[in-house]
Design a protein around this motif. Sequence first.
Motif, PDB file in Angstrom:
ATOM      1  N   SER A  29      66.257  -3.637  69.080  1.00 14.23           N
ATOM      2  CA  SER A  29      67.533  -3.072  69.652  1.00 14.23           C
ATOM      3  C   SER A  29      67.114  -1.527  69.219  1.00 14.23           C
ATOM      4  O   SER A  29      67.905  -0.624  68.832  1.00 14.23           O
ATOM      5  CB  SER A  29      68.728  -3.160  68.873  1.00 14.23           C
ATOM      6  OG  SER A  29      69.114  -4.514  69.564  1.00 14.23           O
ATOM      7  N   ALA A  30      65.899  -0.996  69.441  1.00 12.79           N
ATOM      8  CA  ALA A  30      65.659   0.365  69.197  1.00 12.79           C
ATOM      9  C   ALA A  30      64.587   1.086  70.077  1.00 12.79           C
ATOM     10  O   ALA A  30      63.892   0.202  71.059  1.00 12.79           O
ATOM     11  CB  ALA A  30      64.945   0.339  67.927  1.00 12.79           C
ATOM     12  N   ARG A  31      64.627   2.129  70.270  1.00 11.52           N
ATOM     13  CA  ARG A  31      63.410   2.762  71.346  1.00 11.52           C
ATOM     14  C   ARG A  31      62.225   2.706  70.470  1.00 11.52           C
ATOM     15  O   ARG A  31      62.114   3.172  69.126  1.00 11.52           O
ATOM     16  CB  ARG A  31      63.771   4.077  71.762  1.00 11.52           C
ATOM     17  CG  ARG A  31      62.638   4.867  72.288  1.00 11.52           C
ATOM     18  CD  ARG A  31      63.259   5.912  73.111  1.00 11.52           C
ATOM     19  NE  ARG A  31      64.243   5.591  74.206  1.00 11.52           N
ATOM     20  CZ  ARG A  31      63.739   5.079  75.617  1.00 11.52           C
ATOM     21  NH1 ARG A  31      62.248   5.084  75.623  1.00 11.52           N
ATOM     22  NH2 ARG A  31      64.540   4.687  76.380  1.00 11.52           N
ATOM     23  N   GLY A  80      51.295  16.294  61.792  1.00  9.93           N
ATOM     24  CA  GLY A  80      50.119  15.538  62.076  1.00  9.93           C
ATOM     25  C   GLY A  80      50.353  14.052  62.622  1.00  9.93           C
ATOM     26  O   GLY A  80      49.489  13.678  62.560  1.00  9.93           O
ATOM     27  N   LYS A  81      51.660  13.710  62.786  1.00 14.44           N
ATOM     28  CA  LYS A  81      51.890  12.196  63.023  1.00 14.44           C
ATOM     29  C   LYS A  81      52.398  12.347  64.360  1.00 14.44           C
ATOM     30  O   LYS A  81      52.922  13.217  65.046  1.00 14.44           O
ATOM     31  CB  LYS A  81      52.615  11.437  61.980  1.00 14.44           C
ATOM     32  CG  LYS A  81      51.936  11.437  60.670  1.00 14.44           C
ATOM     33  CD  LYS A  81      52.810  10.752  59.723  1.00 14.44           C
ATOM     34  CE  LYS A  81      52.132  10.815  58.483  1.00 14.44           C
ATOM     35  NZ  LYS A  81      52.551   9.847  57.272  1.00 14.44           N
ATOM     36  N   GLY A  82      52.709  10.852  64.894  1.00 13.82           N
ATOM     37  CA  GLY A  82      53.324  10.828  66.167  1.00 13.82           C
ATOM     38  C   GLY A  82      55.006  10.709  66.173  1.00 13.82           C
ATOM     39  O   GLY A  82      55.635  11.268  65.113  1.00 13.82           O
ATOM     40  N   LEU A  83      55.637  10.552  67.161  1.00  7.89           N
ATOM     41  CA  LEU A  83      56.881  10.575  67.713  1.00  7.89           C
ATOM     42  C   LEU A  83      57.441   9.354  66.863  1.00  7.89           C
ATOM     43  O   LEU A  83      57.087   8.045  66.994  1.00  7.89           O
ATOM     44  CB  LEU A  83      57.312  10.808  69.026  1.00  7.89           C
ATOM     45  CG  LEU A  83      56.707  11.995  69.636  1.00  7.89           C
ATOM     46  CD1 LEU A  83      57.169  11.941  71.177  1.00  7.89           C
ATOM     47  CD2 LEU A  83      57.412  13.084  69.179  1.00  7.89           C
ATOM     48  N   GLU A  84      58.612   9.511  66.320  1.00 12.62           N
ATOM     49  CA  GLU A  84      59.486   8.397  65.468  1.00 12.62           C
ATOM     50  C   GLU A  84      60.932   8.528  66.090  1.00 12.62           C
ATOM     51  O   GLU A  84      61.622   9.400  65.897  1.00 12.62           O
ATOM     52  CB  GLU A  84      59.304   8.302  64.253  1.00 12.62           C
ATOM     53  CG  GLU A  84      60.121   7.407  63.577  1.00 12.62           C
ATOM     54  CD  GLU A  84      60.030   7.368  62.002  1.00 12.62           C
ATOM     55  OE1 GLU A  84      60.373   6.425  61.385  1.00 12.62           O
ATOM     56  OE2 GLU A  84      59.870   8.439  61.553  1.00 12.62           O
TER      57      GLU A  84
END
Lengths: 109, 119
Positions: free
Chosen positions: A96-98, B44-48
């Motif tokens: 239930s999350a992107r 320096g990291k990805g999208l969260e």
Amino acid sequence: QSALTQEASVSGTVGQKVTLSCTGNSNNIGSYAVGWYQQISHGAPKTVMFGSSLPSGIPDRFSGSKSGTTASLTISGLQPEDEADYYCSTWDSSLSARVFGGGTKLTVL
Amino acid sequence: QVQLQESGPGLVKPSQTLSLTCTVSGGSISSGSYYWSWIRQPAGKGLEWVGRIHTTGSTNYKPSLKSRVTISIDTSKNQFSLKLTSVTAADTAVYYCARESPGIGVDYWGQGTLVTVSS
């Protein structure tokens, strides 16, 4: 560990066609549309594809597709300004999350 | 054309609460069936993805952050907000607000704001 798996890096020459992939499972890519986001030099992300639709202003050399639990972003006629990090994302029903992929660094040689 | 702009303190002390606001312009935050989201990116990291709120007020949060996150919406000000409690250095990141369209995903992004957690 990202829920979606992307290549760490991809490279191509100007004018070439390149394809970036994004692999998930039946709870995410297998069930929902996938978005692709371009991030140039750590600036704000920009949406370049949602599902197989191009947002307004995005060149038609970008195209998106999906087969089963893998989505793809294809850039036909690669341009120097396409050099960026690309992220895929979709909804995950089990969480239930992107969820996002770890990102692919595209280098234009 | 929808535009989003983040605002809030750029420095938060450990164990305190991070609070950010996103102001939406170019359209009413309460019109349409959109989700209003927060997404962050450590250096320096990805999208969260952090979480989102629907125009009806229903929310979804990233499971690992759920106990610390609250997202709210103020339709009178055309704004939505993020509160993240008990922050640590691991919460240092650029925080983006964004709009999600059902069946499509994120279509509009804010410019992002850097929040550093440090004493």
